[in-house]
Enzyme design. Sequence first.
Site, PDB file in Angstrom:
ATOM      1  N   GLY A  31       0.813  -1.216   0.000  1.00  0.00           N
ATOM      2  CA  GLY A  31       0.000   0.000   0.000  1.00  0.00           C
ATOM      3  C   GLY A  31       0.842   1.259   0.000  1.00  0.00           C
ATOM      4  O   GLY A  31       2.013   1.234  -0.369  1.00  0.00           O
ATOM      5  N   HIS A  34       2.317   4.728  -4.934  1.00  0.00           N
ATOM      6  CA  HIS A  34       2.898   5.901  -5.579  1.00  0.00           C
ATOM      7  C   HIS A  34       3.088   5.586  -7.068  1.00  0.00           C
ATOM      8  O   HIS A  34       2.744   4.485  -7.531  1.00  0.00           O
ATOM      9  CB  HIS A  34       4.224   6.280  -4.900  1.00  0.00           C
ATOM     10  CG  HIS A  34       5.159   5.118  -4.732  1.00  0.00           C
ATOM     11  ND1 HIS A  34       5.715   4.451  -5.792  1.00  0.00           N
ATOM     12  CD2 HIS A  34       5.610   4.489  -3.612  1.00  0.00           C
ATOM     13  CE1 HIS A  34       6.483   3.480  -5.349  1.00  0.00           C
ATOM     14  NE2 HIS A  34       6.429   3.460  -4.028  1.00  0.00           N
ATOM     15  N   HIS A  37       4.514   2.182  -8.124  1.00  0.00           N
ATOM     16  CA  HIS A  37       3.549   1.075  -8.143  1.00  0.00           C
ATOM     17  C   HIS A  37       2.664   1.163  -9.389  1.00  0.00           C
ATOM     18  O   HIS A  37       2.388   0.159 -10.040  1.00  0.00           O
ATOM     19  CB  HIS A  37       2.622   1.148  -6.919  1.00  0.00           C
ATOM     20  CG  HIS A  37       3.290   0.884  -5.605  1.00  0.00           C
ATOM     21  ND1 HIS A  37       3.372   1.827  -4.618  1.00  0.00           N
ATOM     22  CD2 HIS A  37       3.897  -0.228  -5.116  1.00  0.00           C
ATOM     23  CE1 HIS A  37       3.989   1.324  -3.571  1.00  0.00           C
ATOM     24  NE2 HIS A  37       4.327   0.074  -3.839  1.00  0.00           N
ATOM     25  N   GLN A  61       7.576  -9.578   7.859  1.00  0.00           N
ATOM     26  CA  GLN A  61       8.821  -9.171   7.181  1.00  0.00           C
ATOM     27  C   GLN A  61       9.473  -7.959   7.845  1.00  0.00           C
ATOM     28  O   GLN A  61      10.488  -7.472   7.363  1.00  0.00           O
ATOM     29  CB  GLN A  61       8.585  -8.921   5.696  1.00  0.00           C
ATOM     30  CG  GLN A  61       7.792  -7.671   5.354  1.00  0.00           C
ATOM     31  CD  GLN A  61       7.491  -7.595   3.867  1.00  0.00           C
ATOM     32  OE1 GLN A  61       6.656  -8.338   3.354  1.00  0.00           O
ATOM     33  NE2 GLN A  61       8.157  -6.702   3.158  1.00  0.00           N
ATOM     34  N   GLY A 149       9.380  -4.269  -8.525  1.00  0.00           N
ATOM     35  CA  GLY A 149      10.315  -3.202  -8.885  1.00  0.00           C
ATOM     36  C   GLY A 149      11.750  -3.606  -8.590  1.00  0.00           C
ATOM     37  O   GLY A 149      12.022  -4.310  -7.616  1.00  0.00           O
ATOM     38  N   ASP A 152      13.925  -3.005  -5.102  1.00  0.00           N
ATOM     39  CA  ASP A 152      14.197  -4.104  -4.166  1.00  0.00           C
ATOM     40  C   ASP A 152      14.798  -5.247  -4.989  1.00  0.00           C
ATOM     41  O   ASP A 152      14.182  -6.304  -5.150  1.00  0.00           O
ATOM     42  CB  ASP A 152      12.901  -4.524  -3.487  1.00  0.00           C
ATOM     43  CG  ASP A 152      12.322  -3.403  -2.647  1.00  0.00           C
ATOM     44  OD1 ASP A 152      12.894  -3.093  -1.610  1.00  0.00           O
ATOM     45  OD2 ASP A 152      11.313  -2.797  -3.067  1.00  0.00           O
TER      46      ASP A 152
END
Length: 282
Positions: A31, A34, A37, A61, A149, A152
Amino acid sequence: MIVFTNKLEIQDHISKEKAKGITFGFVPTMGALHNGHLSLVERALKENDTCVVSVFVNPTQFDNVDDLEKYPRTLEQDITLLETVSKTILVYAPSVEDIYEGNTKAEHFSFDGLEFEMEGKFRKGHFDGVGTIVKRLFEIVTPDIAYFGEKDFQQLAIIKKLAQKYNIPVNVKGCKIYREDSGLAYSSRNSRLKPDYRKAAPFIFKTITAAKEKFGTKSAKEVTEWVEKQFAKNKFLELEYFIIAEVTTLKTVKRKSKSKTYRAFVAAYADDIRLIDNIALN
Ligand code: PAF
């Protein structure tokens, strides 16, 4: 836009659509959406008939309770933003109970050593948490293609490994880092930066871009030392690590080889906000 909060309901919907031959792209998120995403969602919609976006702040996590508590939760705003892209997107925003069924614990995974490098050293148990949630989401959503993305980059490598090791029939695709004009990589955490730190944050990309230039003529050790010196002079950013690694093993490079592909990775604190970034070097 249909918003599901229950795994059985979204599974039922997806299996009926799949029976009609509909293909599904999937963008898992925590969530606070931006433009980064949205670029993944747009790509998913281009390459598939429809797209599922999951919105779930995954507790297993986080190695830091404070970070988990402060993680932005903006579901209404996220839905509004997704509607600007397409009203056909399916949103899955489960509760912790829907995912973990009373046992909020990570499973343990081996990702052939990828999990011990970089983020794995500084965020204990992080990739077990990521592996647990992504495996469950893949089982629920059964996507044809899932999009992550490259910001990461280590997570992306680990998720590719997860799909391969567990024979999960999904094509995992990495997407280019989406940056502001200043060069700062889009991140949900950027919204929490105080003004001075927000102004200082583009220094991260500027420095790794200069490091890329230097890597053409200097050793990995020299470049690393140079980067460390630049961060030491910046009073708003505290470097956690800068590492030049080979892209398949993610192991820190000791000696450059022309036949290998390298990337530089950085993690730095802007006050109490942890930012990460990376860049291809050759
Ligand atoms: O990258 C993220 O936002 C998260 O780690 C992910 C992949 C959605 C799993 O919670």
